[in-house]
Write an enzyme that holds these catalytic residues in place. Structure first.
Site, PDB file in Angstrom:
ATOM      1  N   THR A  15      -2.008   4.235-103.101  1.00 16.38           N
ATOM      2  CA  THR A  15      -1.803   4.867-101.798  1.00 16.38           C
ATOM      3  C   THR A  15      -0.327   5.085-101.460  1.00 16.38           C
ATOM      4  OG1 THR A  15      -3.895   4.035-100.921  1.00 16.38           O
ATOM      5  CG2 THR A  15      -2.217   4.628 -99.315  1.00 16.38           C
ATOM      6  N   THR A  65      -6.171  -2.321 -95.522  1.00 17.93           N
ATOM      7  CA  THR A  65      -7.270  -2.363 -96.475  1.00 17.93           C
ATOM      8  C   THR A  65      -7.843  -3.776 -96.558  1.00 17.93           C
ATOM      9  OG1 THR A  65      -7.954  -1.661 -98.697  1.00 17.93           O
ATOM     10  CG2 THR A  65      -5.800  -2.739 -98.523  1.00 17.93           C
ATOM     11  N   LYS A  69      -9.871  -4.793 -92.301  1.00 16.36           N
ATOM     12  CA  LYS A  69     -10.253  -3.635 -91.482  1.00 16.36           C
ATOM     13  C   LYS A  69     -11.001  -4.020 -90.212  1.00 16.36           C
ATOM     14  CE  LYS A  69     -10.364  -0.613 -95.515  1.00 16.36           C
ATOM     15  NZ  LYS A  69     -11.159   0.306 -96.353  1.00 16.36           N
ATOM     16  N   ASN A  90      -8.635   1.410 -90.493  1.00 17.52           N
ATOM     17  CA  ASN A  90      -7.839   1.390 -91.729  1.00 17.52           C
ATOM     18  C   ASN A  90      -6.510   2.106 -91.571  1.00 17.52           C
ATOM     19  OD1 ASN A  90      -8.588   4.143 -91.862  1.00 17.52           O
ATOM     20  ND2 ASN A  90      -8.630   4.087 -94.103  1.00 17.52           N
ATOM     21  N   ASP A 105     -11.492   6.267 -93.718  1.00 15.16           N
ATOM     22  CA  ASP A 105     -12.459   6.029 -94.796  1.00 15.16           C
ATOM     23  C   ASP A 105     -13.701   6.905 -94.603  1.00 15.16           C
ATOM     24  OD1 ASP A 105     -11.026   4.135 -96.226  1.00 15.16           O
ATOM     25  OD2 ASP A 105     -11.863   2.450 -95.116  1.00 15.16           O
ATOM     26  N   GLY A 129     -22.789  -3.864 -99.395  1.00 13.41           N
ATOM     27  CA  GLY A 129     -21.514  -4.261 -98.792  1.00 13.41           C
ATOM     28  C   GLY A 129     -21.389  -3.718 -97.384  1.00 13.41           C
ATOM     29  N   GLY A 131     -18.941  -4.485 -95.089  1.00 14.13           N
ATOM     30  CA  GLY A 131     -17.610  -4.722 -94.537  1.00 14.13           C
ATOM     31  C   GLY A 131     -17.025  -3.471 -93.896  1.00 14.13           C
ATOM     32  N   GLY A 132     -15.699  -3.476 -93.729  1.00 16.19           N
ATOM     33  CA  GLY A 132     -15.035  -2.358 -93.064  1.00 16.19           C
ATOM     34  C   GLY A 132     -15.238  -1.023 -93.755  1.00 16.19           C
ATOM     35  N   TYR A 224     -11.367   2.457-106.940  1.00 12.48           N
ATOM     36  CA  TYR A 224     -10.758   3.498-107.776  1.00 12.48           C
ATOM     37  C   TYR A 224      -9.792   2.948-108.819  1.00 12.48           C
ATOM     38  CZ  TYR A 224      -6.479   3.236-104.935  1.00 12.48           C
ATOM     39  OH  TYR A 224      -5.334   2.816-104.311  1.00 12.48           O
TER      40      TYR A 224
END
Length: 286
Positions: A15, A65, A69, A90, A105, A129, A131-132, A224
């Protein structure tokens, strides 16, 4: 102009380099650094203190990240509509002493899904999952027209909480909670998405075994780096259609770049930046 990424074990994140490469292509100076909470001095600092530090250093904002989040959302003075619906942030903008939270996101995953698998069935999709990042993926799937969204998480209460939040934001959505991957009925699924950190270099392994999925099912991973996780390799060996996390990373970065700098990023150019950075990483590891 300065910004940063806050997260744990983010040394491999592309990023910062994507942001700076895009700024260079547009002809302006942009410094983007990392606050890695796996390393000193940030390993002992609360998220709130790191945000204060970034603001005091004159940064326009930060990206947030894993695993911050959800926590970040609770620290904001204001949140965008999407961030409010998800309870996850985020991207944080520092605006005259106020912290304004956004969630890129959501648009990142929705754009990636449209581009990589425009004809893929989303009749019944399992999200692994809650989460955020998982919340953003879930909302994107619902808004994309998902027939039935099933959510599972190692913490069942977290999955239930996300389902309630999504139901509040999208009352007509068909949402189920499963206690496990097996409980979701793998052979009935159109697609499955891994939104957990399992598969990252710091969290090796697979969040579920795609060997139990039907032949027409697709598998996506929001990770990724590495692009081809053990999960995607296993799915590919079964000839299932797959999508890695690169598209989501690129589109969310483009959206965050616009929020922070006020300038529109080129997704095509950021894709080229991403591919170049990945090729450089491979050369260094070879």
């Amino acid at each position: 102009m300065k910004a940063a990424l806050i997260g744990q074990n983010i040394g491999a994140s592309l990023t910062p380099d994507m942001h700076m490469a895009e700024a260079k292509a547009q002809g302006f100076s942009y410094e983007y650094c990392r606050f890695d909470t796996a390393k000193a001095p940030y390993d002992t600092m609360p998220l709130k203190d790191i945000l204060h530090r970034a603001e005091a250093d004159g940064m326009v904002g930060v990206n947030v990240t894993h695993p911050f989040k959800l926590e970040a959302a609770g620290l904001m003075h204001a949140r965008s509509e999407t961030a409010e619906a998800l309870g996850a942030v985020n991207t944080v903008l520092f605006e005259g002493g106020r912290w304004v939270g956004h969630n890129t996101d959501y648009v990142g995953f929705r754009s990636a899904l449209r581009g990589a698998m425009p004809m893929a069935s989303i009749a019944k999709v399992l999200l692994v999952g809650a989460g955020g990042a998982g919340g953003a993926v879930a909302l994107a799937l619902i808004d994309q027209g998902c027939g039935t969204l099933c959510i599972t998480d190692t913490c069942i209460d977290r999955a239930k909480a996300l389902a309630l939040r999504l139901k509040s934001a999208r009352p007509r959505a068909q949402i189920q909670v499963a206690r496990s991957f097996e409980d979701a009925g793998p052979t009935s699924l159109s697609g499955v998405i891994n939104a957990t950190p399992v598969g990252m270099d710091a969290h090796p392994g697979m969040a579920f075994d795609p060997g139990h999925l039907a032949a027409a099912c697709w598998v996506a991973d929001i990770i990724y780096f590495p692009r081809r996780t053990a999960l995607l390799e296993r799915a590919t060996s079964r000839r299932l259609r797959t999508m890695d996390g690169s598209g989501m990373a690129i589109f969310q970065a483009a959206a965050a770049f616009h929020l922070m700098t006020g300038k529109t990023a080129s997704p095509d150019r950021m894709t080229e930046h991403f591919r170049h950075l990945v090729s450089q990483e491979r050369k260094e590891l070879a």
